[in-house]
Design a protein around this motif. Structure first.
Motif, PDB file in Angstrom:
ATOM      1  N   VAL A 273       0.817  -1.319   0.131  1.00  0.00           N
ATOM      2  CA  VAL A 273       0.039  -0.055  -0.036  1.00  0.00           C
ATOM      3  C   VAL A 273       0.910   1.149   0.042  1.00  0.00           C
ATOM      4  N   LEU A 274       1.950   1.325   0.976  1.00  0.00           N
ATOM      5  CA  LEU A 274       2.680   2.372   0.995  1.00  0.00           C
ATOM      6  C   LEU A 274       3.594   2.834  -0.104  1.00  0.00           C
ATOM      7  N   ALA A 275       3.996   1.730  -1.098  1.00  0.00           N
ATOM      8  CA  ALA A 275       4.739   1.864  -2.386  1.00  0.00           C
ATOM      9  C   ALA A 275       3.662   2.476  -3.272  1.00  0.00           C
ATOM     10  N   ARG A 276       2.541   1.980  -3.377  1.00  0.00           N
ATOM     11  CA  ARG A 276       1.403   2.285  -4.265  1.00  0.00           C
ATOM     12  C   ARG A 276       1.208   3.901  -3.968  1.00  0.00           C
ATOM     13  N   ARG A 277       0.987   4.296  -2.690  1.00  0.00           N
ATOM     14  CA  ARG A 277       0.865   5.790  -2.035  1.00  0.00           C
ATOM     15  C   ARG A 277       1.881   6.657  -2.738  1.00  0.00           C
ATOM     16  N   ALA A 278       3.164   6.175  -2.471  1.00  0.00           N
ATOM     17  CA  ALA A 278       4.281   6.939  -2.683  1.00  0.00           C
ATOM     18  C   ALA A 278       4.281   7.311  -4.057  1.00  0.00           C
ATOM     19  N   ALA A 279       4.015   6.285  -5.016  1.00  0.00           N
ATOM     20  CA  ALA A 279       4.178   6.631  -6.223  1.00  0.00           C
ATOM     21  C   ALA A 279       3.103   7.648  -6.680  1.00  0.00           C
ATOM     22  N   LYS A 280       2.019   7.697  -6.135  1.00  0.00           N
ATOM     23  CA  LYS A 280       0.857   8.494  -6.573  1.00  0.00           C
ATOM     24  C   LYS A 280       1.214  10.184  -5.997  1.00  0.00           C
ATOM     25  N   TRP A 281       1.793  10.014  -4.605  1.00  0.00           N
ATOM     26  CA  TRP A 281       2.016  11.353  -4.197  1.00  0.00           C
ATOM     27  C   TRP A 281       3.382  11.984  -5.059  1.00  0.00           C
ATOM     28  N   SER A 282       4.365  11.071  -5.391  1.00  0.00           N
ATOM     29  CA  SER A 282       5.274  11.705  -6.250  1.00  0.00           C
ATOM     30  C   SER A 282       4.956  12.225  -7.434  1.00  0.00           C
ATOM     31  N   ARG A 283       3.921  11.661  -8.006  1.00  0.00           N
ATOM     32  CA  ARG A 283       3.497  12.223  -9.161  1.00  0.00           C
ATOM     33  C   ARG A 283       2.700  13.591  -9.186  1.00  0.00           C
ATOM     34  N   LEU A 284       1.933  13.521  -7.693  1.00  0.00           N
ATOM     35  CA  LEU A 284       1.136  14.707  -7.400  1.00  0.00           C
ATOM     36  C   LEU A 284       2.281  15.946  -7.392  1.00  0.00           C
ATOM     37  N   LEU A 285       3.248  15.543  -6.468  1.00  0.00           N
ATOM     38  CA  LEU A 285       4.208  16.779  -6.286  1.00  0.00           C
ATOM     39  C   LEU A 285       5.346  16.706  -7.122  1.00  0.00           C
ATOM     40  N   ARG A 286       5.246  16.097  -8.426  1.00  0.00           N
ATOM     41  CA  ARG A 286       6.354  16.272  -9.258  1.00  0.00           C
ATOM     42  C   ARG A 286       6.815  17.826  -9.601  1.00  0.00           C
ATOM     43  N   GLY A 287       7.872  17.925  -9.730  1.00  0.00           N
ATOM     44  CA  GLY A 287       8.387  19.554 -10.081  1.00  0.00           C
ATOM     45  C   GLY A 287       8.194  20.537  -9.043  1.00  0.00           C
ATOM     46  N   GLY A 288       8.245  19.924  -7.512  1.00  0.00           N
ATOM     47  CA  GLY A 288       7.867  20.904  -6.746  1.00  0.00           C
ATOM     48  C   GLY A 288       6.424  21.568  -6.607  1.00  0.00           C
ATOM     49  N   ARG A 289       5.578  20.975  -7.394  1.00  0.00           N
ATOM     50  CA  ARG A 289       4.117  21.650  -7.137  1.00  0.00           C
ATOM     51  C   ARG A 289       3.703  21.672  -5.811  1.00  0.00           C
ATOM     52  N   ALA A 290       3.101  22.915  -5.629  1.00  0.00           N
ATOM     53  CA  ALA A 290       2.530  23.129  -4.409  1.00  0.00           C
ATOM     54  C   ALA A 290       1.227  22.233  -3.798  1.00  0.00           C
ATOM     55  N   VAL A 291       1.079  21.865  -2.567  1.00  0.00           N
ATOM     56  CA  VAL A 291       0.020  21.148  -2.162  1.00  0.00           C
ATOM     57  C   VAL A 291      -1.006  22.213  -1.726  1.00  0.00           C
ATOM     58  N   ARG A 292      -2.205  22.111  -2.367  1.00  0.00           N
ATOM     59  CA  ARG A 292      -3.434  22.923  -1.858  1.00  0.00           C
ATOM     60  C   ARG A 292      -4.531  21.897  -1.692  1.00  0.00           C
ATOM     61  N   ARG A 293      -5.448  22.462  -0.611  1.00  0.00           N
ATOM     62  CA  ARG A 293      -6.804  21.538  -0.280  1.00  0.00           C
ATOM     63  C   ARG A 293      -7.598  21.566  -1.658  1.00  0.00           C
ATOM     64  N   SER A 294      -8.043  20.325  -1.769  1.00  0.00           N
ATOM     65  CA  SER A 294      -8.915  20.104  -2.982  1.00  0.00           C
ATOM     66  C   SER A 294      -9.447  18.664  -2.520  1.00  0.00           C
ATOM     67  N   GLY A 295     -10.413  18.075  -3.643  1.00  0.00           N
ATOM     68  CA  GLY A 295     -11.073  16.836  -3.560  1.00  0.00           C
ATOM     69  C   GLY A 295      -9.899  15.719  -3.700  1.00  0.00           C
ATOM     70  N   THR A 296      -8.945  15.987  -4.625  1.00  0.00           N
ATOM     71  CA  THR A 296      -7.929  15.043  -4.892  1.00  0.00           C
ATOM     72  C   THR A 296      -7.080  14.874  -3.648  1.00  0.00           C
ATOM     73  N   VAL A 297      -6.571  16.068  -3.154  1.00  0.00           N
ATOM     74  CA  VAL A 297      -5.959  16.134  -2.123  1.00  0.00           C
ATOM     75  C   VAL A 297      -6.273  15.456  -0.753  1.00  0.00           C
ATOM     76  N   LYS A 298      -7.660  15.775  -0.548  1.00  0.00           N
ATOM     77  CA  LYS A 298      -8.414  15.143   0.380  1.00  0.00           C
ATOM     78  C   LYS A 298      -8.462  13.553   0.280  1.00  0.00           C
ATOM     79  N   ARG A 299      -8.801  13.108  -0.999  1.00  0.00           N
ATOM     80  CA  ARG A 299      -8.686  11.746  -1.293  1.00  0.00           C
ATOM     81  C   ARG A 299      -7.307  11.003  -0.760  1.00  0.00           C
ATOM     82  N   TYR A 300      -6.305  11.770  -1.352  1.00  0.00           N
ATOM     83  CA  TYR A 300      -5.038  11.166  -1.253  1.00  0.00           C
ATOM     84  C   TYR A 300      -4.475  10.973   0.117  1.00  0.00           C
TER      85      TYR A 300
END
Length: 342
Positions: free
Chosen positions: A43-70
């Motif tokens: 599970v952790l490996a799968r989540r880490a891959a998804k988070w890495s894609r979400l944060l790629r390129g130093g992208r800022a984290v903002r509250r959203s439906g996607t972030v809430k789900r993640y």
């Protein structure tokens, strides 16, 4: 055979202390934990891959439906401090106040505040090797700095027992005093107002809110506690004041905190209701007030709370609908009652 004994000798020291520095108790169930870990690592490996894609390129984290789900599905340890800082507003506060934390440390402190903090340092995680005076570095010093700075920043709260455990967890995750300070400010100042400090009105209010929610959703449990004269402050105060630290397993607490920083204090009610609902049959077996307290302690041990991924899925399904409007209204009623009492 000799080789297997050698392997055992090599492995033994490793699992005795977990990834966060906590020594495992004598009765720790290694077999059950290894079984859980095998599936959770996937599970952790799968989540880490998804988070890495979400944060790629130093992208800022903002509250959203996607972030809430993640976040509900878990923040990987390597991203946890960054995500907590972003979703809680702590990063914005730190960016807007450069040098402020250091100025608090350099300012004249209150002898009473400092003495209160020092008194609790040795009581903070005696089972954690990183908080021992023999550790290098010893995290007691960072803990003292964060709590002293916060007391100066928010003299209305100062220092209150329970804050040491919270700040300690923040230091373990961020490995950064200034980030821990601003995360503590997010919790104490915004997410959990009036939980800490002289009157603890917010804490008392939320314990009464939990009692009312249990009356509505699990009336048999509420009736049992009332029948034995057991106050909710007796069985649940530590849940709220320590935000489940030293109550639930470390990894489970961190999963709860992922959601707490993103969604706010409502998460605490969901966790409490899930624990009670899951163990309703156990609680209803209690034959006396001490027995009730013992059942509540039993609830926070075992596979249900250790298997944090399944546990968090239950947290967002078991209690059913829990609108913020309902909690706000209950808080207003309970606070008014407490103020009237005095």
């Amino acid at each position: 055979m000799e080789p297997s004994r050698c392997q055992q000798d090599v492995r033994d020291p490793v699992p005795r202390v977990d990834a966060y520095g906590f020594e495992r108790p004598e009765d720790f169930d290694y077999a059950a934990y290894e079984q859980f870990s095998a599936s959770y690592l996937v599970v952790l490996a799968r989540r880490a891959a998804k988070w890495s894609r979400l944060l790629r390129g130093g992208r800022a984290v903002r509250r959203s439906g996607t972030v809430k789900r993640y976040v509900r599905k878990g923040v990987p340890l390597q991203h946890r401090a960054h995500v907590w800082m972003a979703v809680s507003g702590a990063q914005a506060q730190m960016d807007q106040n450069p040098g402020y934390y250091q100025s608090l440390l350099q300012g004249a402190g209150s002898p009473e505040l400092e003495e209160a903090i020092r008194t609790d340092l040795n009581r903070t995680f005696p089972d954690n090797v990183r908080f021992r005076k023999t550790a290098e570095p010893c995290l007691q010093q960072s803990l003292y700095h964060v709590l002293r700075a916060y007391g100066a920043h928010n003299p209305g709260v100062g220092y209150c027992q329970g804050m040491n455990f919270i700040a300690g967890y923040l230091i373990l995750i961020t490995k950064n005093e200034e980030e821990s300070f601003w995360l503590l400010d997010a919790l104490v100042g915004r997410i959990l107002p009036d939980y800490y400090g002289p009157q603890m009105l917010g804490l008392q209010t939320d314990q009464q809110v939990l009692a009312e929610l249990v009356r509505r959703k699990l009336p048999a449990v509420a009736a049992l506690l009332d029948g034995h004269g057991v106050l909710w402050t007796l069985v649940a105060s530590r849940w709220f004041i320590c935000l489940f630290v030293d109550v639930l397993p470390v990894e489970t607490v961190l999963r709860v905190w992922d959601c707490l920083f993103n969604e706010g204090s409502k998460v605490l009610f969901r966790v409490a209701l899930t624990l009670i609902k899951q163990h309703q049959t156990l609680i209803l077996q209690a034959a006396s007030a001490p027995d009730v307290c013992d059942k509540f302690q039993q609830m926070t041990r075992g596979p249900f709370v250790t298997e944090c991924h399944t546990f968090m899925q239950k947290v967002f399904s078991e209690p059913g609908s829990l609108p913020m409007a309902t909690i706000t209204k209950l808080r207003e009623t309970c606070r008014a009652t407490l103020l009237a009492q005095g």
